[in-house]
Design a protein around this motif. Structure first.
Motif, short mmCIF file in Angstrom:
data_model
loop_
_atom_site.label_atom_id
_atom_site.label_comp_id
_atom_site.label_asym_id
_atom_site.label_seq_id
_atom_site.Cartn_x
_atom_site.Cartn_y
_atom_site.Cartn_z
N TYR A 1 64.18 44.47 61.95
CA TYR A 1 65.29 44.44 61.01
C TYR A 1 66.59 44.06 61.73
O TYR A 1 67.34 43.19 61.29
N LEU B 1 68.74 40.63 60.95
CA LEU B 1 70.10 40.75 60.42
C LEU B 1 71.12 40.15 61.38
O LEU B 1 72.06 39.46 60.96
N GLU C 1 73.78 37.04 60.78
CA GLU C 1 75.21 37.21 61.04
C GLU C 1 75.72 36.19 62.04
O GLU C 1 76.88 35.77 62.00
N ALA D 1 68.33 39.10 53.57
CA ALA D 1 69.53 38.83 54.36
C ALA D 1 70.06 37.42 54.13
O ALA D 1 71.14 37.07 54.62
#
Length: 311
Positions: free
Chosen positions: A197, A201, A205, A233
């Motif tokens: 995870y 993520l 980003e 995401a």
């Protein structure tokens, strides 16, 4: 006349990158999709219930055998009722099970090869099965446009995340090792749970747009969860797997389904490996200048630190 003082020529890998670009369009227009790919295309369109999906997957995995089964035998093998088989046939566009079985028999004739006649010993049978997987993949490559398109997308994703959990980690490691030669930021995820995870993520980003995921049998629940996290995401997912149907394929934006060798205790991955190499080639084609620059830089570092033995 060429100047002989220009220095050494390109490395073998650079020369291969220059010479092996994928040509768009069908080189052999009359080539049909492989029998298994035709079945996947047939079953992929309709919305199927879980029981119907089990029937579809059984037919894909046991095409030759299934083409000879009665409706009673097929229902028993899959663990569904006879009316479920009838409804499945109607759902995928046939008047009934006899019409579906006739189609299966036509496809099965195309799937048989010399290996079916002379099976040999178990090791030879395992190789024969992989040869058929590669022949199926070759037919699917008659139109390489999707490979080219996805390779371009993966090349443009910075960072690019490669996901492979449990048994699929080996394929992810191969792809990542090679992709790092031609791409500036490739991140590998081979651990599930919160570690996956975090990585997914963070990739989003940092500006990443795509994940390449590998899912080989037995398919892990944590792979499905990680793919869902990636999609949630905002990352797109390209999937290399042995199943065109199923929950993981349903979550992916693009699925490349290739057969795996299942004759021995542990599966073998000839066709998925070639599929991965094809996407790597498409990535190098997408940015030839960047590819050449990075390969040249790597060769200089390798020579300076003596990474490899002399040829």
């Amino acid at each position: 006349m060429a100047d002989k003082g220009d220095g050494p020529g390109p490395s073998p890998q650079q020369a291969r990158a220059q010479a092996s670009a994928i040509t768009s369009g069908k080189a052999v227009p009359e080539t049909e999709l492989s029998p298994t790919s035709q079945l996947r295309a047939l079953f992929d369109g309709p919305h199927l219930s879980p029981g119907q999906r089990r029937i579809a997957q059984y037919l894909i995995e046991h095409l030759t055998e299934a083409s000879l089964l009665s409706i009673t035998d097929l229902a028993e093998r899959v663990g569904v009722s006879q009316p479920s088989v009838t409804r499945f046939a109607a759902a995928v566009g046939f008047s009934g099970y006899p019409a579906l079985r006739e189609r299966l028999q036509t496809l099965a004739l195309g799937a048989r090869g010399p290996a079916e006649v002379n099976r040999g010993n178990e090791l030879q049978a395992a190789v024969d099965a992989e040869i058929r997987n590669l022949e199926d993949l070759r037919r699917d490559f008659a139109d390489p446009d999707q490979v080219i398109e996805v390779g371009r997308a993966l090349s443009g994703s910075t960072p690019l995340t490669v996901l492979g959990l449990r048994i699929s980690a080996s394929l992810a490691e191969y792809f990542t090792y090679a992709a790092r030669r031609v791409h500036p930021d490739v991140r590998m995820v081979t651990r599930g749970g919160s570690v996956a995870y975090d990585a997914l993520l963070q990739s989003r980003e940092a500006g990443g747009t795509w994940v390449l995921a590998f899912s080989m049998p037995r398919h892990a629940q944590e792979t499905l969860t990680a793919v869902r996290v990636a999609r949630g995401a905002g990352l797109k997912v390209a999937l290399i797997t042995d199943l065109a149907l199923g929950p993981i394929a349903d979550e992916a934006d693009v699925t490349f389904a290739t057969g795996t060798g299942s004759r021995l205790v542990f599966d073998s991955y000839a066709a998925p490996g070639v599929m991965a190499a094809a996407l790597l080639q498409a990535m190098t084609d997408a940015g030839p200048e960047r590819t050449q620059a990075r390969l040249e830089e790597y060769e200089q570092v390798a020579d300076r630190h003596r990474f490899f033995l002399p040829d």
